[in-house]
Design a protein around this motif. Structure first.
Motif, PDB file in Angstrom:
ATOM      1  N   GLY A 138       0.785  -1.231   0.000  1.00 31.85           N
ATOM      2  CA  GLY A 138       0.000   0.000   0.000  1.00 31.85           C
ATOM      3  C   GLY A 138       0.812   1.274   0.000  1.00 31.85           C
ATOM      4  N   GLU A 139       2.134   1.170  -0.085  1.00 33.59           N
ATOM      5  CA  GLU A 139       3.002   2.350  -0.034  1.00 33.59           C
ATOM      6  C   GLU A 139       3.278   2.882  -1.435  1.00 33.59           C
ATOM      7  OE1 GLU A 139       7.313   3.686   1.901  1.00 33.59           O
ATOM      8  OE2 GLU A 139       6.922   1.577   1.459  1.00 33.59           O
ATOM      9  N   THR A 140       3.423   4.201  -1.550  1.00 35.56           N
ATOM     10  CA  THR A 140       3.864   4.824  -2.789  1.00 35.56           C
ATOM     11  C   THR A 140       5.283   5.323  -2.592  1.00 35.56           C
ATOM     12  OG1 THR A 140       1.635   5.500  -3.470  1.00 35.56           O
ATOM     13  CG2 THR A 140       3.482   6.695  -4.449  1.00 35.56           C
ATOM     14  N   LEU A 141       6.227   4.696  -3.298  1.00 33.37           N
ATOM     15  CA  LEU A 141       7.626   5.091  -3.251  1.00 33.37           C
ATOM     16  C   LEU A 141       7.955   5.820  -4.548  1.00 33.37           C
ATOM     17  CD1 LEU A 141      10.456   4.855  -1.829  1.00 33.37           C
ATOM     18  CD2 LEU A 141      10.836   2.864  -3.313  1.00 33.37           C
ATOM     19  N   VAL A 142       8.517   7.022  -4.432  1.00 32.98           N
ATOM     20  CA  VAL A 142       8.901   7.808  -5.603  1.00 32.98           C
ATOM     21  C   VAL A 142      10.409   7.765  -5.757  1.00 32.98           C
ATOM     22  CG1 VAL A 142       9.022  10.131  -6.588  1.00 32.98           C
ATOM     23  CG2 VAL A 142       6.902   9.330  -5.546  1.00 32.98           C
ATOM     24  N   LEU A 143      10.874   7.380  -6.945  1.00 33.33           N
ATOM     25  CA  LEU A 143      12.292   7.410  -7.288  1.00 33.33           C
ATOM     26  C   LEU A 143      12.571   8.765  -7.917  1.00 33.33           C
ATOM     27  CD1 LEU A 143      12.703   3.853  -8.885  1.00 33.33           C
ATOM     28  CD2 LEU A 143      12.828   4.519  -6.474  1.00 33.33           C
ATOM     29  N   LEU A 144      13.423   9.543  -7.277  1.00 35.91           N
ATOM     30  CA  LEU A 144      13.660  10.937  -7.670  1.00 35.91           C
ATOM     31  C   LEU A 144      15.153  11.159  -7.823  1.00 35.91           C
ATOM     32  CD1 LEU A 144      12.319  13.801  -8.002  1.00 35.91           C
ATOM     33  CD2 LEU A 144      12.699  14.110  -5.545  1.00 35.91           C
ATOM     34  N   GLY A 145      15.500  12.073  -8.715  1.00 31.79           N
ATOM     35  CA  GLY A 145      16.909  12.416  -8.884  1.00 31.79           C
ATOM     36  C   GLY A 145      17.146  13.100 -10.206  1.00 31.79           C
ATOM     37  N   PRO A 146      18.349  13.604 -10.420  1.00 36.59           N
ATOM     38  CA  PRO A 146      18.663  14.282 -11.685  1.00 36.59           C
ATOM     39  C   PRO A 146      18.716  13.298 -12.845  1.00 36.59           C
ATOM     40  CG  PRO A 146      20.637  14.046 -10.336  1.00 36.59           C
ATOM     41  CD  PRO A 146      19.488  13.594  -9.489  1.00 36.59           C
TER      42      PRO A 146
ATOM     43  N   LEU B  34      16.557   1.465 -12.560  1.00 35.88           N
ATOM     44  CA  LEU B  34      16.164   0.753 -11.350  1.00 35.88           C
ATOM     45  C   LEU B  34      14.720   0.285 -11.441  1.00 35.88           C
ATOM     46  CD1 LEU B  34      16.673  -0.183  -8.472  1.00 35.88           C
ATOM     47  CD2 LEU B  34      16.214   2.145  -7.681  1.00 35.88           C
ATOM     48  N   LEU B  35      13.829   1.139 -11.918  1.00 41.35           N
ATOM     49  CA  LEU B  35      12.419   0.761 -12.043  1.00 41.35           C
ATOM     50  C   LEU B  35      12.254  -0.433 -12.980  1.00 41.35           C
ATOM     51  CD1 LEU B  35       9.434   1.869 -11.318  1.00 41.35           C
ATOM     52  CD2 LEU B  35       9.462   2.659 -13.685  1.00 41.35           C
TER      53      LEU B  35
ATOM     54  N   VAL C  63       0.893  -4.528  -7.623  1.00 44.65           N
ATOM     55  CA  VAL C  63       2.009  -3.590  -7.767  1.00 44.65           C
ATOM     56  C   VAL C  63       1.836  -2.800  -9.065  1.00 44.65           C
ATOM     57  CG1 VAL C  63       4.515  -3.364  -8.052  1.00 44.65           C
ATOM     58  CG2 VAL C  63       3.583  -5.068  -6.465  1.00 44.65           C
ATOM     59  N   ILE C  64       2.063  -1.478  -8.990  1.00 46.98           N
ATOM     60  CA  ILE C  64       2.000  -0.602 -10.154  1.00 46.98           C
ATOM     61  C   ILE C  64       3.327   0.119 -10.283  1.00 46.98           C
ATOM     62  CG2 ILE C  64       0.796   1.300 -11.305  1.00 46.98           C
ATOM     63  CD1 ILE C  64      -1.057  -0.953 -10.914  1.00 46.98           C
ATOM     64  N   LEU C  65       3.926   0.073 -11.468  1.00 47.57           N
ATOM     65  CA  LEU C  65       5.153   0.807 -11.767  1.00 47.57           C
ATOM     66  C   LEU C  65       4.812   1.917 -12.758  1.00 47.57           C
ATOM     67  CD1 LEU C  65       7.619  -2.188 -12.345  1.00 47.57           C
ATOM     68  CD2 LEU C  65       6.990  -1.096 -10.187  1.00 47.57           C
TER      69      LEU C  65
ATOM     70  N   VAL D 186       5.411   2.204  -7.290  1.00 52.78           N
ATOM     71  CA  VAL D 186       6.751   2.770  -7.443  1.00 52.78           C
ATOM     72  C   VAL D 186       6.694   3.688  -8.653  1.00 52.78           C
ATOM     73  CG1 VAL D 186       9.203   2.327  -7.759  1.00 52.78           C
ATOM     74  CG2 VAL D 186       7.800   0.686  -6.487  1.00 52.78           C
ATOM     75  N   LEU D 187       7.033   4.946  -8.445  1.00 49.73           N
ATOM     76  CA  LEU D 187       6.866   5.972  -9.471  1.00 49.73           C
ATOM     77  C   LEU D 187       8.176   6.709  -9.687  1.00 49.73           C
ATOM     78  CD1 LEU D 187       3.875   8.410  -9.826  1.00 49.73           C
ATOM     79  CD2 LEU D 187       6.182   9.344  -9.794  1.00 49.73           C
ATOM     80  N   VAL D 188       8.562   6.870 -10.946  1.00 54.95           N
ATOM     81  CA  VAL D 188       9.742   7.648 -11.314  1.00 54.95           C
ATOM     82  C   VAL D 188       9.296   9.030 -11.771  1.00 54.95           C
ATOM     83  CG1 VAL D 188      11.551   7.908 -13.060  1.00 54.95           C
ATOM     84  CG2 VAL D 188      11.217   5.713 -11.936  1.00 54.95           C
ATOM     85  N   THR D 189       9.954  10.068 -11.267  1.00 55.97           N
ATOM     86  CA  THR D 189       9.677  11.424 -11.727  1.00 55.97           C
ATOM     87  C   THR D 189      10.921  12.278 -11.535  1.00 55.97           C
ATOM     88  OG1 THR D 189       8.204  13.342 -11.522  1.00 55.97           O
ATOM     89  CG2 THR D 189       8.784  12.214  -9.497  1.00 55.97           C
ATOM     90  N   HIS D 190      11.003  13.352 -12.308  1.00 57.95           N
ATOM     91  CA  HIS D 190      12.038  14.362 -12.086  1.00 57.95           C
ATOM     92  C   HIS D 190      11.422  15.628 -11.511  1.00 57.95           C
ATOM     93  CE1 HIS D 190      10.349  15.360 -16.052  1.00 57.95           C
ATOM     94  NE2 HIS D 190      10.607  16.597 -15.718  1.00 57.95           N
TER      95      HIS D 190
END
Length: 430
Positions: free
Chosen positions: A68-76, A84-85, A197-199, A231-235
């Protein structure tokens, strides 16, 4: 053997092999009960490394994501977040380390079977152009052999919740949709098979700011996503702070800090983390500061709320309160189903507002097309001296909302009071 005697085998202990089976079954039941009370992580990544040639893109990374957690992968750019995703659903195979999904190593599953159990949304959407909207959404459930009637009902429900009524949009092709509509269809497709799971790989990055805000709001408010591990990737730093339970900040393939947004902003682990958020610190402070934290700085106690007003708890952020005060009605009312401005709130009937990248009116150019009416039919003129307002729902003057206190009372908070209290709280904590 007499009636009062018992059969000797009923009193004898069970054989050793049988006892071992009983103990094993008991241990399995105990583990099942413990996991139900204290569920383990849905995703566990251990010492993951990925190289492309001599370049190490992901370097010895370990983390866990809870149910149930939303983890955001963030970075330049180039920090390794998309790589990684993609290792999580085996679109990219790591060189070292392990990835477990619900306690099972992903390498024990065939890649195509693994991916059918994981929702995946990308920036380019990836809808099949020859299939209708409904067929795109129902594609994965069909591959999994789910009943056609159940798939159709699920498709209709998801499209309706994402403001794309199936009766209107279900038979359309992707090319007939706007960018915001296509992104909503991509999200519906990822949810259609009800995966745990949602990517998401920068799912809102290609949208204009207004459409992105509308789709992001739909994403945040969708009930189905509240039960998913995401798990979500964003800049986009603002997007990360709006959507994340925790943020994993990367740089050059290394984890710089992992924690709740508030922790990264207020307690940076190193100079990189501090500098990464420095340019947007004030805006982010609005998102991590709660009304409860600025309550001691309200000054004159607000009046008790009597008339019906928008209601927020003390746990709401200052940004939530500002959004409510500046647009007290439902924000989505100012957007069409496509996430775009409707004609009736634009300057000229039937003419949309100037979008991003559209040039301003040149010197000497007419304000409107020749022959076009100045106002829409039935639109009253603004009375002399009447305040201007933003497009969309009418604004209360002055803007006010009600705040629920722990003792059950409700008090009125105005925009000037909120801004003054936030400024004092910020000054106190600097």
């Amino acid at each position: 053997m007499t009636g009062g005697e018992r059969h000797p085998t009923l009193l004898a202990p069970p054989p050793p092999a049988y006892r071992r089976r009983i103990l094993a079954a008991g241990a399995s039941l105990l583990l099942l009960l413990i996991s139900a009370v204290l569920p383990g992580p849905v995703i566990r990544v251990s010492h993951l490394t990925k190289r492309f040639g001599a370049q190490v893109v992901v370097d010895n990374i370990s983390f866990e994501v809870a149910a149930g957690e939303t983890l955001v992968l963030l970075g330049p750019s180039g920090c390794g977040k998309t790589t990684l995703l993609k290792t999580l659903n085996r679109l990219i195979e790591p060189d070292e380390g392990t990835i477990e999904l619900n306690g099972r190593d992903v390498r024990q599953q065939r890649p195509e079977e693994l991916r059918r159990g994981i929702g995946y949304v990308i920036q380019q959407v990836g809808l099949l152009p020859h299939l209708t909207v409904a067929q795109n959404v129902g594609l994965v459930p069909g591959l999994l052999g789910q009943p056609a009637a159940a798939t159709a009902a699920r498709t209709t429900a998801l499209l309706d919740r994402l403001h794309l009524p199936a009766t209107r949009f279900g038979g359309m092709l992707p090319a007939q949709l706007s960018g915001g509509q296509q992104q909503r269809v991509g999200l519906a497709r990822a949810l259609a098979a009800d995966p745990p799971v949602i990517l998401l790989d920068e799912p809102f990055g290609a949208l204009d700011p207004l459409t992105r805000a509308a789709v992001r709001r739909d994403f945040r408010e969708l009930d189905e996503l509240r039960r998913k591990t995401v798990v979500l990737v964003t800049h986009d730093v603002q997007e990360a702070f709006e959507l994340a339970d925790r943020i994993l900040l990367l740089d050059r393939g290394h984890i710089q800090q992992l924690g709740p947004p508030r922790e990264l902003l207020l307690h940076p682990a190193n100079d990189f983390v501090r500098s990464f958020f420095a340019a947007e610190r004030l805006a982010l402070q609005l998102r991590v500061t709660t009304l409860g934290e600025v309550q001691p700085f309200w000054g004159t106690p607000p009046a008790a709320a009597e008339a019906p007003l928008p209601l927020l708890p003390l746990t709401a952020s200052v940004q939530d309160a500002l959004d409510t005060l500046l647009d007290p009605e439902e924000p989505a009312a100012a957007f069409s189903v496509a996430g775009e401005l409707p004609a009736e709130v634009s300057g000229v009937p039937g003419t949309p507002r100037r979008g991003p990248g559209t040039p301003r009116r040149g010197p000497g150019a007419p304000r409107r097309e020749p022959g076009a009416p100045r106002r829409g039919p039935g639109t009253p003129r603004r009375e002399p001296g009447a305040p201007r307002r933003e497009f969309g729902a009418p604004r209360r003057e002055p803007a006010t909302l009600a705040v629920a206190l722990p003792d059950g009372t409700r008090v009125v908070l105005t925009l000037p009071q909120l801004l003054a209290a936030f400024g004092r709280a910020l000054g106190e904590n600097c």
